[in-house]
Design an enzyme around this catalytic site. Structure first.
Site, short mmCIF file in Angstrom:
data_model
loop_
_atom_site.label_atom_id
_atom_site.label_comp_id
_atom_site.label_asym_id
_atom_site.label_seq_id
_atom_site.Cartn_x
_atom_site.Cartn_y
_atom_site.Cartn_z
N CYS B 85 0.83 -1.21 0.00
CA CYS B 85 0.00 0.00 0.00
C CYS B 85 0.87 1.26 0.00
CB CYS B 85 -1.00 -0.03 1.15
SG CYS B 85 -2.38 1.12 0.92
N HIS B 190 -3.83 -5.16 -0.65
CA HIS B 190 -3.39 -5.71 0.63
C HIS B 190 -3.39 -7.24 0.58
CE1 HIS B 190 -3.36 -1.98 3.02
NE2 HIS B 190 -4.20 -1.57 2.09
N GLU B 192 -2.38 -9.17 2.71
CA GLU B 192 -2.70 -9.67 4.05
C GLU B 192 -4.20 -9.71 4.32
OE1 GLU B 192 -1.66 -6.67 3.36
OE2 GLU B 192 -2.45 -5.17 4.75
#
Lengths: 251, 208
Positions: B85, B190, B192
């Site tokens: 990001c 993202h 994650e």
């Protein structure tokens, strides 16, 4: 192409799910972590926890729930309910929440929205608006729908965008729990007024309501509780249905 | 092996930590640190970033010597680094969020606001979008083209050299969402928070 999101919401009280999936094979029907995992494995685009713990002494239970869930679920996790301050937001984010939704505190002191979006970024600040129709306008309610602030919901939405909200979670109090569908008028009016994404909430009873929320209500995401909890529909069914109606979803 | 996630108070990094620990299991040590010596001696570095370009750059510069150590790690020693990001955005020469701010200058280019076509598109660009893989990047091993990833941003990285772009995504315009330049990797989305497929990208990075 950006996909419309489906967000199941779980009500959590004293660290336990009080309105959630009612599957027979659940080991522990009250375990928020297990329920969140079922949703994320089933294709939920995000998970939302609404903490409805009433007493202050049990407030901290939500932190433990968020921490455990974020170690098991790798989709965005939004947490709301009882969030009063920048410090509350900080604690939830540190426990693994990706976004925090602010309701009453944002009405009482919009500086919380301003300060927290500056500190953590707009991407993690969701302003939750509980709105109820009064004549030809909607008014913002606080304290879980108990107090009428008298503030015009459309003006408030615009103001929250300016203060730094990254998204708006709009719940129609007239529709919440009725299963007759979202208040489309409210959703589309707010969505047209602001430039940030709107999550529609309150009133979903069937899959067509989700379609309406997106197509007519101009919502970027749809939040629902009951239709998923009681096994009426799975998230996958909802997505397949939206897909069949030409709505872009992640499948 | 040792992977350091740089903790420079750039906002919320718990999800990054959780996902790397989930993927690493016991095979790899995941350090969350701002300790310069630890970063120097690690095999790989992850540079997360949330909030604005300016707030991240400011936070990074607040830790004395950190940007030099990162420079040495990624540019001089050419060890693998993944920016996520705003972590990716900081690779640029300059960013225009809040005010003009100098970036790390690792990949020449700028970070500017996504053109939302006069309000036709909502910002932030939040949610799941598909990635068009345009270059065979090492972190995309076993990742299918058009996979969905989770995005949340209002600014985009515009590199000067298109050859660094490994994936784009379609929103109001074609947005650069992944870059690879030698040992430097970055994702605007993202991983994650992108479910199993995102964890696979993290696994690919760990296994480089």
């Amino acid at each position: 192409m950006l996909k419309n999101r489906i967000i199941p919401c779980l009500d959590v009280k004293n660290g336990r799910v009080v309105k959630g999936i009612n599957f027979v094979d659940l080991k522990d029907a009250g375990d928020p972590v297990e329920q969140a995992k079922i949703y994320s494995d089933g294709g939920a685009d995000e998970i939302c926890f609404l903490d409805i713990t009433a007493s202050n002494e049990n407030r901290d239970t939500i932190y433990d729930v968020v921490e455990k869930t974020s170690k098991k679920c790798f989709v965005p996790l939004t947490v709301g309910g009882g969030v009063r301050s920048v410090e509350d937001i900080n604690k939830l984010l540190n426990c693994g929440a990706d976004k925090v939704s602010i309701n009453t505190a944002a009405v009482e002191n919009s500086k919380v929205v301003l300060d927290s979006s500056k500190k953590f970024g707009s991407q993690c600040i969701v302003v939750a608006i509980d709105a109820k129709k009064n004549g030809d306008k909607w008014e913002v309610f606080t304290h879980g729908g108990r107090n009428n602030s008298g503030i015009d919901a459309l003006e408030y939405a615009e103001q929250m965008e300016k203060k730094g909200a990254g998204e708006l979670l709009v719940t129609s109090m007239d529709r919440d729990g009725t299963q007759v569908g979202y208040d489309i008028d409210l959703m589309s009016k707010i969505s047209s007024k602001v430039n940030i994404p709107l999550i529609a909430s309150g009133g979903v009873g069937n899959l067509d309501h989700l379609v309406d929320g997106i197509k007519l209500g101009k919502a970027s995401a749809v939040l629902a509780a009951s239709i998923f909890h009681y096994g009426k529909h799975s998230v996958k069914e909802a997505k397949d249905y939206l897909d069949s109606k030409g709505i872009p979803v992640r499948i | 092996m040792n992977v350091s996630i740089v903790d420079y108070k750039s906002g919320n990094i718990s999800s990054v930590i959780n996902s790397f620990k989930e993927v690493a299991k016991d095979k790899v040590t995941i350090e969350v640190t701002s300790d310069l010596n630890k970063i120097k001696s690690s095999d790989k570095v992850v540079l997360p970033g949330q909030g604005s370009f300016k707030s991240c750059v400011d936070a990074l510069n607040k830790i004395k010597g950190l940007s030099d150590v990162l420079d040495e790690f990624a540019i001089t020693n050419k060890k693998p680094l993944l920016g996520i990001c705003v972590g990716l955005q900081m690779f640029a020469d300059v960013g225009y969020e809040e005010t003009e701010t100098k970036g790390l200058g690792w990949i020449s280019g700028k970070v500017s606001k996504i053109n939302n076509q006069n309000g036709k598109y909502k910002l932030p660009h939040i949610g799941w979008n598909q990635i068009n893989i345009v270059k065979d990047s090492k972190i995309f091993k076993d990742i299918e083209n058009n996979s969905h990833m989770y995005f949340v941003h209002s600014y985009e990285f515009v590199p000067n050299d298109e050859k660094v772009i490994s994936a784009t995504t379609d929103y109001s315009s074609n947005i650069v969402c992944s870059v690879e330049k030698e040992n430097i990797f970055g994702t605007q989305f993202h991983p994650e928070k992108s479910d199993r497929i995102g964890l696979k990208i993290i696994d690919n990075f760990i296994n480089l």
